[in-house]
Enzyme design. Structure first.
Site, mmCIF file in Angstrom:
data_model
loop_
_atom_site.group_PDB
_atom_site.id
_atom_site.type_symbol
_atom_site.label_atom_id
_atom_site.label_comp_id
_atom_site.label_asym_id
_atom_site.label_seq_id
_atom_site.Cartn_x
_atom_site.Cartn_y
_atom_site.Cartn_z
ATOM 1 N N GLY A 58 36.537 32.998 40.467
ATOM 2 C CA GLY A 58 35.584 32.767 39.379
ATOM 3 C C GLY A 58 35.248 34.073 38.666
ATOM 4 N N GLY B 141 42.001 37.650 31.396
ATOM 5 C CA GLY B 141 43.111 37.840 32.342
ATOM 6 C C GLY B 141 43.384 36.542 33.104
ATOM 7 C CG HIS B 142 40.587 35.011 35.864
ATOM 8 N ND1 HIS B 142 39.531 35.866 35.641
ATOM 9 C CD2 HIS B 142 40.954 35.208 37.157
ATOM 10 C CE1 HIS B 142 39.259 36.523 36.741
ATOM 11 N NE2 HIS B 142 40.102 36.154 37.687
ATOM 12 C CG ASP C 125 43.890 42.202 41.964
ATOM 13 O OD1 ASP C 125 43.123 43.082 42.343
ATOM 14 O OD2 ASP C 125 43.558 41.328 41.130
ATOM 15 C CD GLN D 204 44.976 39.379 45.326
ATOM 16 O OE1 GLN D 204 43.917 39.589 45.897
ATOM 17 N NE2 GLN D 204 45.015 38.737 44.165
ATOM 18 C CB SER E 211 38.224 44.071 36.399
ATOM 19 O OG SER E 211 37.438 43.899 37.560
HETATM 20 O O1 PAF Z 1 42.474 37.931 43.212
HETATM 21 C C1 PAF Z 1 41.551 37.166 43.583
HETATM 22 O O2 PAF Z 1 40.741 36.692 42.779
HETATM 23 C C2 PAF Z 1 41.400 36.820 45.055
HETATM 24 O O3 PAF Z 1 41.761 37.901 45.860
HETATM 25 C C3 PAF Z 1 42.184 35.561 45.465
HETATM 26 C C4 PAF Z 1 43.689 35.758 45.316
HETATM 27 C C5 PAF Z 1 41.735 34.385 44.630
HETATM 28 C C6 PAF Z 1 41.909 35.228 46.943
HETATM 29 O O4 PAF Z 1 40.544 35.034 47.171
#
Ligand code: PAF
Length: 310
Positions: free
Chosen positions: A52, A57-58, A177, A180, A212
């Site tokens: 959330g 970016g999302h 990220d 990640q 971000s």
């Molecule tokens: O990048 C994120 O927002 C979080 O690390 C994710 C991948 C949703 C996992 O909680």
């Protein structure tokens, strides 16, 4: 999806339980299958895991998933396992109404927003995914346990979204990220998770700052100071494209010269293993410049893939 009967985009269906998520995606995939008629191509589901506090970016993740899949699910879950610090967890932005508006504009079908009890019904999980060595360097060194917590929830979300064997399955993560993303790709490879992981490029403000969820906490002068991170990465990118030596020490000194910026690391790594090229006898292949710094109370990360000159 709910039809509003106006020109505004349809609000995604909001579900908070795994059972409702499964029922909704099964129905939407069935409809997609019907639309395809006798085609041999299976329908596809795109999952976009988020916490959330959504921004452009999302939106880029969700829109990329929308273009490539019949059904798009976005999950919103602030995962306590990946926060080392309770204050950081408490401060994480929770903006569900705004998030739903942004996701409606991207044409998302379903938003899965479970509570902590739904995700961890047995309390804190005893069994977790371990990020191993790759999770101990850079971000992992600064945030112990973060990557184990992140991989554990991503494994759960990927399992909960699994559309079965009769549909293609893709999951979308931002390249900002980078460590990640590399760890998620590695987990899917090592543990045979039946999903295709898609990386989506970083979205930046016009002045270069990588978007971000935490940028909203920057004071005006901190935001200006934070621009040194993308500036330094651009400088390294330009030097690499001209085939010049990178001189990381001088780049680090440029960052250290900003009063409000406290540099954590600036390194060049292999984007898949996060090893420093040359370590372990590896030959230099692709190179990713990665940076992390604290600007005021806000921790920021950024990266850029360096071109190989000539
Ligand atoms: O990048 C994120 O927002 C979080 O690390 C994710 C991948 C949703 C996992 O909680």
């Amino acid at each position: 999806m709910t039809s509003t009967g106006t020109d505004s985009p349809a609000t995604p269906l909001l579900v908070s339980s795994a059972a409702k998520l499964r029922a909704a995606t099964a129905e939407l995939l069935e409809r997609a299958r019907d639309r395809r008629g006798s085609s041999d191509v299976p329908p596809s589901l795109g999952l976009v895991p988020t916490m959330g506090g959504l921004h452009e970016g999302h939106a880029s993740l969700a829109s990329t998933a929308r273009r490539a899949n019949d059904v798009v699910v976005v999950s919103i879950f602030v995962n306590p396992l990946q926060f080392g610090d309770q204050a950081d967890l408490d401060r994480y932005p929770r903006t569900l109404d705004d998030d739903l508006r942004l996701l409606a504009a991207c044409g998302v079908d379903v938003v899965f927003a479970p509570g902590v009890e739904e995700m961890y019904p047995g309390g804190e999980p005893l069994v977790r995914v371990s990020a191993g060595r790759m999770g101990e360097v850079l971000e992992g060194a600064s945030r112990p346990g973060h990557f184990d917590g992140m991989l554990t929830v991503v494994a759960k979300l990927l399992n909960l979204g699994l559309p079965g064997t009769t549909a293609d399955y893709r999951a979308y993560f931002g390249e900002k990220d980078a460590q990640q993303l590399a760890l998620i790709r590695r987990m899917v490879l090592d543990l045979d998770v039946p999903v295709s992981i898609q990386g989506v490029p970083i979205v930046r403000d016009a002045d270069g700052l990588a978007l971000s969820s935490r940028n909203r906490f920057l004071e005006h002068d901190e935001r200006s100071a934070a621009l040194v991170l993308s500036r330094v990465l651009r400088g390294l990118h330009d030097r690499a494209s001209r085939g010049e030596p990178l001189d990381l020490n001088s780049a680090r000194a440029d960052i250290a010269a900003e009063d409000l910026v406290d540099l954590d690391y600036l390194e060049v790594v292999d984007p898949s293993s996060f090893a420093v090229p040359g370590d372990d006898g590896e030959r230099a292949g692709q190179r990713l410049a990665v940076v992390a710094a604290r600007v005021g109370a806000v921790r920021l990360i950024d990266n850029t893939l360096l071109p190989n000159a000539g």
